[in-house]
Design an enzyme around this catalytic site. Structure first.
Site, short mmCIF file in Angstrom:
data_model
loop_
_atom_site.label_atom_id
_atom_site.label_comp_id
_atom_site.label_asym_id
_atom_site.label_seq_id
_atom_site.Cartn_x
_atom_site.Cartn_y
_atom_site.Cartn_z
N ASP A 175 0.83 -1.21 0.00
CA ASP A 175 0.00 0.00 0.00
C ASP A 175 0.87 1.26 0.00
OD1 ASP A 175 -2.36 1.40 -0.04
OD2 ASP A 175 -2.82 1.10 2.08
N GLY A 176 0.31 2.33 -0.54
CA GLY A 176 0.98 3.64 -0.47
C GLY A 176 1.58 4.12 -1.79
N HIS A 230 2.57 3.39 -8.87
CA HIS A 230 2.38 1.96 -9.17
C HIS A 230 3.58 1.43 -9.95
CE1 HIS A 230 -1.57 2.34 -7.57
NE2 HIS A 230 -2.08 2.99 -8.58
N THR A 264 -11.01 -6.66 -4.99
CA THR A 264 -12.32 -6.50 -5.65
C THR A 264 -12.75 -5.03 -5.56
OG1 THR A 264 -12.83 -8.63 -4.69
CG2 THR A 264 -14.64 -7.51 -5.74
N LEU A 322 10.20 -20.74 -4.71
CA LEU A 322 9.18 -19.86 -4.11
C LEU A 322 7.87 -19.89 -4.90
CD1 LEU A 322 8.66 -17.40 -2.09
CD2 LEU A 322 9.24 -15.96 -4.05
C1 IPE Z 1 -5.41 -2.73 -0.22
O1 IPE Z 1 -5.06 -1.43 -0.42
C2 IPE Z 1 -5.46 -3.47 -1.53
C3 IPE Z 1 -4.19 -3.69 -2.19
C4 IPE Z 1 -3.01 -3.38 -1.71
C5 IPE Z 1 -4.28 -4.34 -3.47
P1 IPE Z 1 -6.17 -0.29 -0.61
O2 IPE Z 1 -5.44 1.00 -0.73
O3 IPE Z 1 -7.08 -0.63 -1.73
O4 IPE Z 1 -6.98 -0.40 0.74
P2 IPE Z 1 -7.81 0.69 1.55
O5 IPE Z 1 -8.75 1.34 0.59
O6 IPE Z 1 -6.81 1.67 2.08
O7 IPE Z 1 -8.47 -0.09 2.63
C1 IPE Z 2 -1.50 0.27 -3.43
O1 IPE Z 2 -1.30 1.64 -3.46
C2 IPE Z 2 -1.70 -0.30 -4.81
C3 IPE Z 2 -3.05 -0.80 -5.08
C4 IPE Z 2 -4.03 -0.84 -4.23
C5 IPE Z 2 -3.31 -1.29 -6.43
P1 IPE Z 2 -2.50 2.66 -3.46
O2 IPE Z 2 -2.87 3.00 -4.86
O3 IPE Z 2 -3.62 2.18 -2.62
O4 IPE Z 2 -1.81 3.93 -2.79
P2 IPE Z 2 -2.45 4.93 -1.73
O5 IPE Z 2 -3.01 4.13 -0.61
O6 IPE Z 2 -3.49 5.71 -2.45
O7 IPE Z 2 -1.29 5.78 -1.31
MG MG Z 3 -4.08 2.39 -0.66
#
Ligand code: IPE
Ligand code: IPE
Ligand code: MG
Length: 260
Positions: free
Chosen positions: A28-29, A45, A74, A139
């Site tokens: 995430d992030g 990304h 999803t 792996l």
């Molecule tokens: C969780 O991250 C899903 C993935 C990393 C694929 P999100 O950014 O979608 O989750 P929320 O919205 O912060 O819960």
């Molecule tokens: C995680 O990063 C990647 C996916 C969920 C596909 P985010 O796109 O959720 O990044 P933030 O949370 O908005 O920073």
């Molecule tokens: Mg996110």
């Protein structure tokens, strides 16, 4: 198995020999990483793909059995269509560019989730990549795509109900094991360690059943910044945990248990 390479890595990173068998990561992030740099979200990304490459390689070298990288939930279909389209494009590029690397590192690719939801071209690419790595024995790299923990549980329950209706299973014979074996993760070891980057304190519909006794490591580091030192820090953190599984003493002697 402790290869000379693994032994050297354990020494270099001051890790104890017992590593988690299965690590799952909520990557995430990416969006925040890009925002901080005044870049479009997709740049985050794209940068995140480099972290994936590094963590997959290291996990293989350390001899982990399974690495599950939450790639697309999803709920992520709710994002603006342009971001979704670019993410799908990126997935295709990732598969094209990484499969040779996976083959070189004996990595076997797999996926969980509603992959029928993916655009047909991406689905085809994914199938071919899985096929290309299917004979590899190192792996297991699992990419949840269009994955939802609740949906996977619902699907498992449906399958169990159908068996009961057909008279192949007695309701009284339904156990935790029946459910575990009906989930899409049935062939994987227990998740020993869950890592979430970017500091969010939630599970976001990931592996709801499977995380029952996983250790959690949540780091403020954003996914594109998460590299070898951060992964090693997570493994070291795991190695300090006393896993009691509801008992009073830490269980020793098994691969998934720890005592200081
Ligand atoms: C969780 O991250 C899903 C993935 C990393 C694929 P999100 O950014 O979608 O989750 P929320 O919205 O912060 O819960
Ligand atoms: C995680 O990063 C990647 C996916 C969920 C596909 P985010 O796109 O959720 O990044 P933030 O949370 O908005 O920073
Ligand atoms: Mg996110």
């Amino acid at each position: 198995m402790e290869t000379p390479k693994k032994a050297a890595l354990l020494k270099r990173y001051r890790l104890k020999p017992h590593l988690p068998r299965h690590v799952a990561i909520i990557m995430d992030g990416n969006g925040r990483w890009a925002k901080k740099r005044h870049l479009p979200r997709i740049a985050g990304h794209r940068a995140g793909a480099f972290s994936i490459r590094e963590i997959v390689r290291l996990s293989g070298e350390l001899g982990l059995e399974a690495l599950t990288l939450y790639a697309f939930s999803t709920e992520n279909w709710k994002r603006p269509p342009r971001e979704v389209a670019l993410l799908m494009q990126l997935l295709k590029q990732y598969l094209r560019s990484e499969v040779p690397e996976l083959l070189g590192n004996n990595v076997r690719l797999g996926t969980i989730g509603n992959t029928a939801d993916l655009p047909p071209k991406i689905g085809k690419e994914l199938k071919e990549s899985i096929q290309a790595t299917s004979h590899y024995t190192g792996l297991k790299l699992i990419l949840p795509l269009s994955y939802s923990g609740r949906a996977d549980l619902a699907r498992a329950v449906k399958g169990i109900a159908a068996k009961v209706k057909a008279g192949k299973l007695k309701p009284s014979a339904v156990t935790e094991k029946t459910i575990t074996q009906s989930l899409s993760t049935a062939s994987l070891p227990e998740v020993d360690l869950l890592i979430r980057t970017s500091g969010e304190m939630r599970v976001s519909n990931f592996l709801l059943w499977e995380l029952a006794y996983s250790e959690f490591h949540i780091t403020p580091t954003l996914w594109p910044d998460f590299r070898t030192p951060h992964f090693i820090a997570a493994l070291r953190d795991f190695q300090t945990r006393q896993r009691r599984f509801g008992g009073v003493e830490s269980v020793t002697g098994s691969v998934t248990s720890w005592a200081r």
